[in-house]
Write a protein that holds these residues in place. Structure first.
Motif, PDB file in Angstrom:
ATOM      1  N   UNK A   4       0.812  -1.213   0.000  1.00  0.00           N
ATOM      2  CA  UNK A   4       0.000   0.000   0.000  1.00  0.00           C
ATOM      3  C   UNK A   4       0.852   1.272   0.000  1.00  0.00           C
ATOM      4  N   UNK A   5       2.157   1.142   0.209  1.00  0.00           N
ATOM      5  CA  UNK A   5       3.029   2.307   0.216  1.00  0.00           C
ATOM      6  C   UNK A   5       2.916   3.090  -1.089  1.00  0.00           C
ATOM      7  N   UNK A   6       2.953   2.361  -2.202  1.00  0.00           N
ATOM      8  CA  UNK A   6       2.950   3.020  -3.500  1.00  0.00           C
ATOM      9  C   UNK A   6       1.608   3.667  -3.819  1.00  0.00           C
ATOM     10  N   UNK A   7       0.533   3.074  -3.359  1.00  0.00           N
ATOM     11  CA  UNK A   7      -0.774   3.694  -3.564  1.00  0.00           C
ATOM     12  C   UNK A   7      -0.828   5.036  -2.835  1.00  0.00           C
ATOM     13  N   UNK A   8      -0.370   5.044  -1.581  1.00  0.00           N
ATOM     14  CA  UNK A   8      -0.386   6.273  -0.771  1.00  0.00           C
ATOM     15  C   UNK A   8       0.491   7.347  -1.419  1.00  0.00           C
ATOM     16  N   UNK A   9       1.717   6.967  -1.808  1.00  0.00           N
ATOM     17  CA  UNK A   9       2.635   7.950  -2.385  1.00  0.00           C
ATOM     18  C   UNK A   9       2.147   8.438  -3.738  1.00  0.00           C
ATOM     19  N   UNK A  10       1.539   7.537  -4.527  1.00  0.00           N
ATOM     20  CA  UNK A  10       1.030   7.933  -5.845  1.00  0.00           C
ATOM     21  C   UNK A  10      -0.092   8.961  -5.709  1.00  0.00           C
ATOM     22  N   UNK A  11      -1.039   8.672  -4.812  1.00  0.00           N
ATOM     23  CA  UNK A  11      -2.158   9.593  -4.599  1.00  0.00           C
ATOM     24  C   UNK A  11      -1.661  10.935  -4.060  1.00  0.00           C
ATOM     25  N   UNK A  53       0.848   9.252 -18.449  1.00  0.00           N
ATOM     26  CA  UNK A  53       1.193   7.839 -18.637  1.00  0.00           C
ATOM     27  C   UNK A  53       1.973   7.324 -17.429  1.00  0.00           C
ATOM     28  N   UNK A  54       2.866   8.154 -16.911  1.00  0.00           N
ATOM     29  CA  UNK A  54       3.639   7.765 -15.723  1.00  0.00           C
ATOM     30  C   UNK A  54       2.708   7.547 -14.532  1.00  0.00           C
ATOM     31  N   UNK A  55       1.772   8.468 -14.318  1.00  0.00           N
ATOM     32  CA  UNK A  55       0.824   8.316 -13.211  1.00  0.00           C
ATOM     33  C   UNK A  55      -0.015   7.045 -13.371  1.00  0.00           C
ATOM     34  N   UNK A  56      -0.443   6.789 -14.588  1.00  0.00           N
ATOM     35  CA  UNK A  56      -1.225   5.575 -14.848  1.00  0.00           C
ATOM     36  C   UNK A  56      -0.400   4.334 -14.542  1.00  0.00           C
ATOM     37  N   UNK A  57       0.871   4.355 -14.912  1.00  0.00           N
ATOM     38  CA  UNK A  57       1.734   3.194 -14.657  1.00  0.00           C
ATOM     39  C   UNK A  57       1.916   2.945 -13.170  1.00  0.00           C
ATOM     40  N   UNK A  58       1.895   4.015 -12.354  1.00  0.00           N
ATOM     41  CA  UNK A  58       1.996   3.840 -10.899  1.00  0.00           C
ATOM     42  C   UNK A  58       0.813   3.034 -10.370  1.00  0.00           C
ATOM     43  N   UNK A  59      -0.378   3.349 -10.844  1.00  0.00           N
ATOM     44  CA  UNK A  59      -1.568   2.635 -10.367  1.00  0.00           C
ATOM     45  C   UNK A  59      -1.624   1.207 -10.903  1.00  0.00           C
ATOM     46  N   UNK A  60      -1.165   1.021 -12.123  1.00  0.00           N
ATOM     47  CA  UNK A  60      -1.095  -0.341 -12.665  1.00  0.00           C
ATOM     48  C   UNK A  60      -0.135  -1.175 -11.823  1.00  0.00           C
ATOM     49  N   UNK A  61       0.993  -0.591 -11.443  1.00  0.00           N
ATOM     50  CA  UNK A  61       1.961  -1.287 -10.600  1.00  0.00           C
ATOM     51  C   UNK A  61       1.344  -1.638  -9.253  1.00  0.00           C
ATOM     52  N   UNK A  63      -1.857  -2.115  -8.487  1.00  0.00           N
ATOM     53  CA  UNK A  63      -2.825  -3.202  -8.681  1.00  0.00           C
ATOM     54  C   UNK A  63      -2.092  -4.527  -8.869  1.00  0.00           C
ATOM     55  N   UNK A  64      -1.013  -4.486  -9.617  1.00  0.00           N
ATOM     56  CA  UNK A  64      -0.205  -5.686  -9.849  1.00  0.00           C
ATOM     57  C   UNK A  64       0.366  -6.225  -8.534  1.00  0.00           C
ATOM     58  N   UNK A  65       0.908  -5.333  -7.719  1.00  0.00           N
ATOM     59  CA  UNK A  65       1.518  -5.763  -6.451  1.00  0.00           C
ATOM     60  C   UNK A  65       0.472  -6.285  -5.472  1.00  0.00           C
ATOM     61  N   UNK A  66      -0.712  -5.676  -5.471  1.00  0.00           N
ATOM     62  CA  UNK A  66      -1.782  -6.123  -4.590  1.00  0.00           C
ATOM     63  C   UNK A  66      -2.161  -7.577  -4.885  1.00  0.00           C
ATOM     64  N   UNK A  67      -2.153  -7.925  -6.148  1.00  0.00           N
ATOM     65  CA  UNK A  67      -2.574  -9.266  -6.568  1.00  0.00           C
ATOM     66  C   UNK A  67      -1.426 -10.270  -6.662  1.00  0.00           C
ATOM     67  N   UNK A  86       7.120  11.064  -3.918  1.00  0.00           N
ATOM     68  CA  UNK A  86       6.782  12.256  -3.127  1.00  0.00           C
ATOM     69  C   UNK A  86       7.697  13.432  -3.475  1.00  0.00           C
ATOM     70  N   UNK A  87       8.976  13.151  -3.693  1.00  0.00           N
ATOM     71  CA  UNK A  87       9.915  14.210  -4.058  1.00  0.00           C
ATOM     72  C   UNK A  87       9.557  14.822  -5.413  1.00  0.00           C
ATOM     73  N   UNK A  88       8.968  14.013  -6.298  1.00  0.00           N
ATOM     74  CA  UNK A  88       8.552  14.522  -7.607  1.00  0.00           C
ATOM     75  C   UNK A  88       7.530  15.649  -7.461  1.00  0.00           C
ATOM     76  N   UNK A  89       6.683  15.548  -6.440  1.00  0.00           N
ATOM     77  CA  UNK A  89       5.687  16.592  -6.182  1.00  0.00           C
ATOM     78  C   UNK A  89       6.318  17.777  -5.461  1.00  0.00           C
ATOM     79  N   UNK A  90       7.161  17.504  -4.480  1.00  0.00           N
ATOM     80  CA  UNK A  90       7.793  18.573  -3.694  1.00  0.00           C
ATOM     81  C   UNK A  90       8.713  19.431  -4.563  1.00  0.00           C
TER      82      UNK A  90
END
Length: 213
Positions: A4-11, A53-61, A63-67, A86-90
């Protein structure tokens, strides 16, 4: 839990980026700063649509890791990717306030982190390709930020030479990793960036060197 780390950081990263774009910080957008420092490598505005596309790939990743039941990437790799997102946003904060040396340090740090975990995760195809898309666009952004930084400090007199060195290093890294690891995505990002850099330039030296690369 690490799934869930990546979901939190992506959002968080997408939300922070969107918030700062619509705020905007210092009454300037990212595009405004780019317009203020038109370098030899400034691409057409449409180039940055690759972030969708990068943001979409984060969510695909995610979903992949969850399953995925086993053989998950190491916790250290996921935490480093989490920090990078997170640094990408900061990064937008010092960029908009024209603390360009800080923004360059941030994006260089992101590049180093992504390169490190990319070299450590070659087996999982989904994780590898998500990293490569993100990594190679950050490489483009790092080079672009360097050119802006040099212009900001008035050490951009030999911009053609700087461009040739930049694209030589960029193309060499891309070629090496393509031959060694078959990084198709890095080559596609490379071509994408070059097309839109060329489209935004009138200098024949830039166009010729880009095509030859």
């Amino acid at each position: 839990m690490k799934k869930y780390f990546l979901l939190i950081s992506s959002i968080l990263s997408i939300w922070i980026t969107t918030f700062f774009v619509f705020l905007p910080l210092a009454w300037k957008s990212q595009a405004d700063i780019s317009d203020m420092y038109q370098t030899i490598i400034t691409p057409a505005w449409f180039t940055f649509s690759i972030w969708s596309i990068i943001y979409l790939s984060w969510f695909i990743l995610w979903i992949y890791l969850i399953n995925k039941k086993d053989n998950l990437p190491k916790k250290k790799s996921i935490i480093i990717l989490w920090i990078a997102e997170l640094l990408s946003a900061i990064w937008i904060i010092p960029w908009n306030y024209e603390f360009l040396w800080i923004s360059f340090i941030l994006i260089l740090s992101i590049l180093i982190m992504l390169f490190y975990i990319s070299m450590k995760n070659q087996k999982d195809l989904v994780f590898k390709n998500t990293l490569n898309l993100y990594l190679w666009w950050i490489l483009v952004a790092t080079i672009a930020n360097l050119h802006v930084l040099l212009m900001y400090y008035n050490i951009y007199d030999y911009k053609i030479i700087i461009w040739v060195i930049s694209i030589a290093i960029w193309a060499s890294i891309n070629y090496f990793l393509y031959k060694k690891y078959w990084y198709i995505i890095s080559s596609l990002v490379f071509i994408w960036a070059l097309i839109w850099i060329i489209s935004n330039q009138s200098d024949n030296y830039i166009i010729i060197s880009s095509v030859l690369s």
